[in-house]
Design a protein around this motif. Structure first.
Motif, PDB file in Angstrom:
ATOM      1  N   THR A  48      52.429  66.405  21.132  1.00  0.00           N
ATOM      2  CA  THR A  48      52.939  65.738  22.984  1.00  0.00           C
ATOM      3  C   THR A  48      51.942  64.801  22.599  1.00  0.00           C
ATOM      4  O   THR A  48      51.759  63.753  23.838  1.00  0.00           O
ATOM      5  N   LYS A  49      51.311  63.914  22.086  1.00  0.00           N
ATOM      6  CA  LYS A  49      49.314  63.588  21.745  1.00  0.00           C
ATOM      7  C   LYS A  49      49.440  62.894  21.042  1.00  0.00           C
ATOM      8  O   LYS A  49      47.851  62.584  20.189  1.00  0.00           O
ATOM      9  N   VAL A  50      49.967  62.085  19.667  1.00  0.00           N
ATOM     10  CA  VAL A  50      50.126  61.888  19.134  1.00  0.00           C
ATOM     11  C   VAL A  50      49.338  60.062  18.723  1.00  0.00           C
ATOM     12  O   VAL A  50      48.877  59.453  17.953  1.00  0.00           O
ATOM     13  N   GLY A  51      49.733  59.436  20.347  1.00  0.00           N
ATOM     14  CA  GLY A  51      48.810  58.419  20.412  1.00  0.00           C
ATOM     15  C   GLY A  51      49.441  57.250  19.667  1.00  0.00           C
ATOM     16  O   GLY A  51      48.685  56.493  19.216  1.00  0.00           O
ATOM     17  N   GLY A  52      50.993  56.903  18.918  1.00  0.00           N
ATOM     18  CA  GLY A  52      51.474  55.954  18.051  1.00  0.00           C
ATOM     19  C   GLY A  52      51.784  55.435  19.379  1.00  0.00           C
ATOM     20  O   GLY A  52      51.590  55.690  20.987  1.00  0.00           O
ATOM     21  N   SER A  53      52.315  53.828  19.208  1.00  0.00           N
ATOM     22  CA  SER A  53      53.868  53.812  19.581  1.00  0.00           C
ATOM     23  C   SER A  53      54.938  53.350  19.737  1.00  0.00           C
ATOM     24  O   SER A  53      54.751  52.901  18.393  1.00  0.00           O
ATOM     25  N   LEU A  54      55.416  52.357  20.674  1.00  0.00           N
ATOM     26  CA  LEU A  54      57.364  52.543  20.471  1.00  0.00           C
ATOM     27  C   LEU A  54      56.878  50.242  20.447  1.00  0.00           C
ATOM     28  O   LEU A  54      57.176  50.385  19.420  1.00  0.00           O
ATOM     29  N   ASP A  55      55.356  49.910  19.650  1.00  0.00           N
ATOM     30  CA  ASP A  55      54.716  49.004  19.962  1.00  0.00           C
ATOM     31  C   ASP A  55      54.321  48.395  18.341  1.00  0.00           C
ATOM     32  O   ASP A  55      52.771  49.467  18.187  1.00  0.00           O
ATOM     33  N   LEU A  56      55.191  47.749  17.658  1.00  0.00           N
ATOM     34  CA  LEU A  56      54.665  47.738  16.445  1.00  0.00           C
ATOM     35  C   LEU A  56      53.352  47.000  15.989  1.00  0.00           C
ATOM     36  O   LEU A  56      52.553  46.917  14.767  1.00  0.00           O
ATOM     37  N   ASN A  57      53.166  46.129  16.749  1.00  0.00           N
ATOM     38  CA  ASN A  57      51.682  45.690  17.189  1.00  0.00           C
ATOM     39  C   ASN A  57      50.371  46.243  17.181  1.00  0.00           C
ATOM     40  O   ASN A  57      49.403  45.456  17.861  1.00  0.00           O
ATOM     41  N   ASP A  58      50.641  47.063  18.763  1.00  0.00           N
ATOM     42  CA  ASP A  58      49.769  48.382  19.162  1.00  0.00           C
ATOM     43  C   ASP A  58      48.547  48.337  17.926  1.00  0.00           C
ATOM     44  O   ASP A  58      49.081  48.969  16.901  1.00  0.00           O
ATOM     45  N   GLN A  59      47.337  48.036  18.121  1.00  0.00           N
ATOM     46  CA  GLN A  59      46.160  47.581  17.463  1.00  0.00           C
ATOM     47  C   GLN A  59      45.545  49.205  17.670  1.00  0.00           C
ATOM     48  O   GLN A  59      44.533  49.932  16.238  1.00  0.00           O
ATOM     49  N   ASN A  60      46.294  50.294  18.003  1.00  0.00           N
ATOM     50  CA  ASN A  60      45.027  51.607  17.830  1.00  0.00           C
ATOM     51  C   ASN A  60      45.803  52.908  16.569  1.00  0.00           C
ATOM     52  O   ASN A  60      45.652  53.538  16.739  1.00  0.00           O
ATOM     53  N   THR A  61      47.474  52.468  16.254  1.00  0.00           N
ATOM     54  CA  THR A  61      48.039  53.127  15.853  1.00  0.00           C
ATOM     55  C   THR A  61      47.223  53.284  14.530  1.00  0.00           C
ATOM     56  O   THR A  61      46.971  52.087  14.454  1.00  0.00           O
ATOM     57  N   SER A  62      46.868  54.447  13.937  1.00  0.00           N
ATOM     58  CA  SER A  62      46.695  54.500  12.842  1.00  0.00           C
ATOM     59  C   SER A  62      46.995  53.433  11.350  1.00  0.00           C
ATOM     60  O   SER A  62      46.505  52.940  10.193  1.00  0.00           O
ATOM     61  N   MET A  63      48.600  53.005  11.572  1.00  0.00           N
ATOM     62  CA  MET A  63      49.091  52.200  10.394  1.00  0.00           C
ATOM     63  C   MET A  63      48.416  50.194  11.187  1.00  0.00           C
ATOM     64  O   MET A  63      48.433  50.250   9.665  1.00  0.00           O
ATOM     65  N   ASN A  64      48.152  50.840  11.987  1.00  0.00           N
ATOM     66  CA  ASN A  64      47.645  49.486  12.313  1.00  0.00           C
ATOM     67  C   ASN A  64      46.415  48.981  11.831  1.00  0.00           C
ATOM     68  O   ASN A  64      46.069  47.841  11.313  1.00  0.00           O
ATOM     69  N   PHE A  65      45.350  49.779  11.885  1.00  0.00           N
ATOM     70  CA  PHE A  65      43.894  49.998  11.819  1.00  0.00           C
ATOM     71  C   PHE A  65      44.248  50.369  10.379  1.00  0.00           C
ATOM     72  O   PHE A  65      43.803  49.360   9.288  1.00  0.00           O
ATOM     73  N   PHE A  66      45.376  50.621   9.151  1.00  0.00           N
ATOM     74  CA  PHE A  66      44.580  50.581   8.233  1.00  0.00           C
ATOM     75  C   PHE A  66      45.560  49.379   7.489  1.00  0.00           C
ATOM     76  O   PHE A  66      44.802  48.731   6.251  1.00  0.00           O
ATOM     77  N   LYS A  67      46.968  48.244   7.957  1.00  0.00           N
ATOM     78  CA  LYS A  67      46.703  47.443   7.744  1.00  0.00           C
ATOM     79  C   LYS A  67      46.334  46.327   7.874  1.00  0.00           C
ATOM     80  O   LYS A  67      46.191  45.531   7.067  1.00  0.00           O
ATOM     81  N   ARG A  68      45.404  46.865   9.096  1.00  0.00           N
ATOM     82  CA  ARG A  68      44.288  45.466   8.741  1.00  0.00           C
ATOM     83  C   ARG A  68      43.116  45.470   7.754  1.00  0.00           C
ATOM     84  O   ARG A  68      42.592  44.580   7.752  1.00  0.00           O
ATOM     85  N   LEU A  69      42.823  46.941   8.042  1.00  0.00           N
ATOM     86  CA  LEU A  69      41.373  47.118   6.013  1.00  0.00           C
ATOM     87  C   LEU A  69      42.614  46.258   4.983  1.00  0.00           C
ATOM     88  O   LEU A  69      41.841  45.395   4.268  1.00  0.00           O
ATOM     89  N   VAL A  70      43.840  45.737   5.070  1.00  0.00           N
ATOM     90  CA  VAL A  70      44.206  45.205   3.723  1.00  0.00           C
ATOM     91  C   VAL A  70      43.320  43.367   3.625  1.00  0.00           C
ATOM     92  O   VAL A  70      43.249  43.278   2.556  1.00  0.00           O
ATOM     93  N   ASP A  71      43.846  43.623   4.667  1.00  0.00           N
ATOM     94  CA  ASP A  71      42.942  41.801   4.408  1.00  0.00           C
ATOM     95  C   ASP A  71      41.710  41.660   3.781  1.00  0.00           C
ATOM     96  O   ASP A  71      40.941  40.554   3.436  1.00  0.00           O
ATOM     97  N   GLY A  72      40.918  43.224   3.818  1.00  0.00           N
ATOM     98  CA  GLY A  72      39.600  43.001   3.840  1.00  0.00           C
ATOM     99  C   GLY A  72      39.479  42.781   2.336  1.00  0.00           C
ATOM    100  O   GLY A  72      38.369  43.018   1.586  1.00  0.00           O
ATOM    101  N   LEU A  73      39.796  43.348   1.199  1.00  0.00           N
ATOM    102  CA  LEU A  73      40.374  43.053   0.318  1.00  0.00           C
ATOM    103  C   LEU A  73      40.400  41.518  -0.349  1.00  0.00           C
ATOM    104  O   LEU A  73      39.268  41.308  -1.551  1.00  0.00           O
ATOM    105  N   ASN A  74      40.343  40.941   0.167  1.00  0.00           N
ATOM    106  CA  ASN A  74      40.478  39.183  -0.461  1.00  0.00           C
ATOM    107  C   ASN A  74      38.972  38.430   0.976  1.00  0.00           C
ATOM    108  O   ASN A  74      39.046  37.035   0.633  1.00  0.00           O
ATOM    109  N   TYR A  75      38.270  39.726   1.548  1.00  0.00           N
ATOM    110  CA  TYR A  75      37.120  38.785   2.077  1.00  0.00           C
ATOM    111  C   TYR A  75      36.204  38.064   1.481  1.00  0.00           C
ATOM    112  O   TYR A  75      36.174  36.506   2.712  1.00  0.00           O
ATOM    113  N   GLU A  76      36.345  37.782   0.124  1.00  0.00           N
ATOM    114  CA  GLU A  76      35.075  37.229  -0.284  1.00  0.00           C
ATOM    115  C   GLU A  76      36.322  35.559  -0.419  1.00  0.00           C
ATOM    116  O   GLU A  76      35.234  34.538  -0.262  1.00  0.00           O
ATOM    117  N   GLU A  77      37.723  35.471   0.160  1.00  0.00           N
ATOM    118  CA  GLU A  77      38.635  34.854  -0.093  1.00  0.00           C
ATOM    119  C   GLU A  77      38.549  33.388   1.171  1.00  0.00           C
ATOM    120  O   GLU A  77      38.444  33.051   1.798  1.00  0.00           O
TER     121      GLU A  77
END
Length: 299
Positions: free
Chosen positions: A197-226
């Motif tokens: 009842t408290k998973v904290g997900g969202s119907l909004d695919l752009n919600d910045q508080n979900t774990s998927m969006n947290f990990f998706k943001r980390l993808v850019d860090g692979l290229n931080y030197e660029e």
């Protein structure tokens, strides 16, 4: 008839011992035997095929493996199938488990269990103080989005170089919490049902508080030197994540030194030869606007 029943029981018992020995190098077969990480029935998680791909090259190394979430829900004598699976597949490794319920009754040789919550930073640090640096961490815990994020922030730094961090059941990113009077008594007394009842997900695919969006943001860090962004300060994750693999309901992250460098950018500004080729002396002459860039480890 009695003799036949006794013989059946003996054969069944012996087969349970033989199957792991016969299929010890086949993670998919072992997962079916232990009824975890893989299933053929509708709705089952099919993780073993991905795990086998990533784990096969290292299965005979003496590793330290931690799994969050032991299974068996609220019963302290049930669960532990995944721990046994890893013990069998990694014959030279030490297996650790974490669960909010006391599951120490399931301990055996090469399996040690800790009781505590995965969002308790102090508890996790106490676990690491006892285990030392880990080679593999698998989050199969509450699946509450905030818990997955906080556990990662605390435990990823405890991975050895070349270590692997895994988050299972990321589908809860797309499930909103169930709030209100209607759900106030749902699952009372059950850690597992209450967590739904408290998973904290969202119907909004752009919600910045979900774990998927947290990990998706980390993808850019692979290229931080660029990043063409003067003054950018790389986060811990920028500098220590070298690859990320996304599968259905599963994220696999590798740790290492992310310092390959860029042939165009240095210290997040254009290299001098690029400035010369453009006929300018500095980025300021390009009249660019640089947006603020949040640091993922500060969120």
């Amino acid at each position: 008839m009695k003799l036949r029943q006794i013989l059946k029981k003996i054969i069944k018992k012996q087969s349970r011992k033989l199957i792991p020995l016969i299929y010890g190098n086949n993670l998919k077969k072992l997962a079916l035997f232990y009824n975890t990480k893989w299933g053929e029935e509708e709705g089952s998680h099919m993780y073993a095929q991905h795990y086998e791909k990533h784990f096969a090259p290292i299965r005979f190394k003496p590793l330290k493996i931690l799994e969050i979430g032991i299974g068996g829900y609220d019963d302290p004598t049930k669960g532990g199938e995944s721990l046994k699976l890893w013990k069998k597949y990694f014959p030279k490794s030490m297996i650790y488990g974490i669960d909010i319920i006391d599951k120490k009754a399931l301990e055996e040789e090469r399996i040690k269990i800790f009781q505590g919550s995965q969002d308790d930073e102090l508890f996790l640090k106490e676990v690491i103080a006892e285990t030392g640096e880990l080679d593999i961490i698998i989050d199969d815990g509450s699946h509450i989005n905030k818990h997955a994020i906080e556990s990662f922030k605390t435990l990823f730094p405890a991975l050895k170089k070349n270590g692997i961090y895994i988050v299972e059941d990321t589908h809860t990113s797309y499930w909103p919490s169930l709030i209100g009077e209607k759900w106030s008594n749902f699952g009372k007394g059950s850690v597992y049902l209450e967590s739904l009842t408290k998973v904290g997900g969202s119907l909004d695919l752009n919600d910045q508080n979900t774990s998927m969006n947290f990990f998706k943001r980390l993808v850019d860090g692979l290229n931080y030197e660029e990043f063409l962004h003067p003054g950018y300060v790389p986060s811990y994750f920028d500098k220590n994540i070298v690859s990320m693999h996304f599968y259905h309901n599963l994220v696999i992250i590798y740790k290492g030194d992310n310092n390959e460098g860029s042939n165009i950018v240095k210290n997040n500004i254009l290299r001098s030869f690029m400035l010369q080729n453009l006929g300018i002396k500095s980025l300021e002459e390009l009249d660019l606007e640089f947006p603020s860039m949040s640091q993922t480890n500060d969120e």
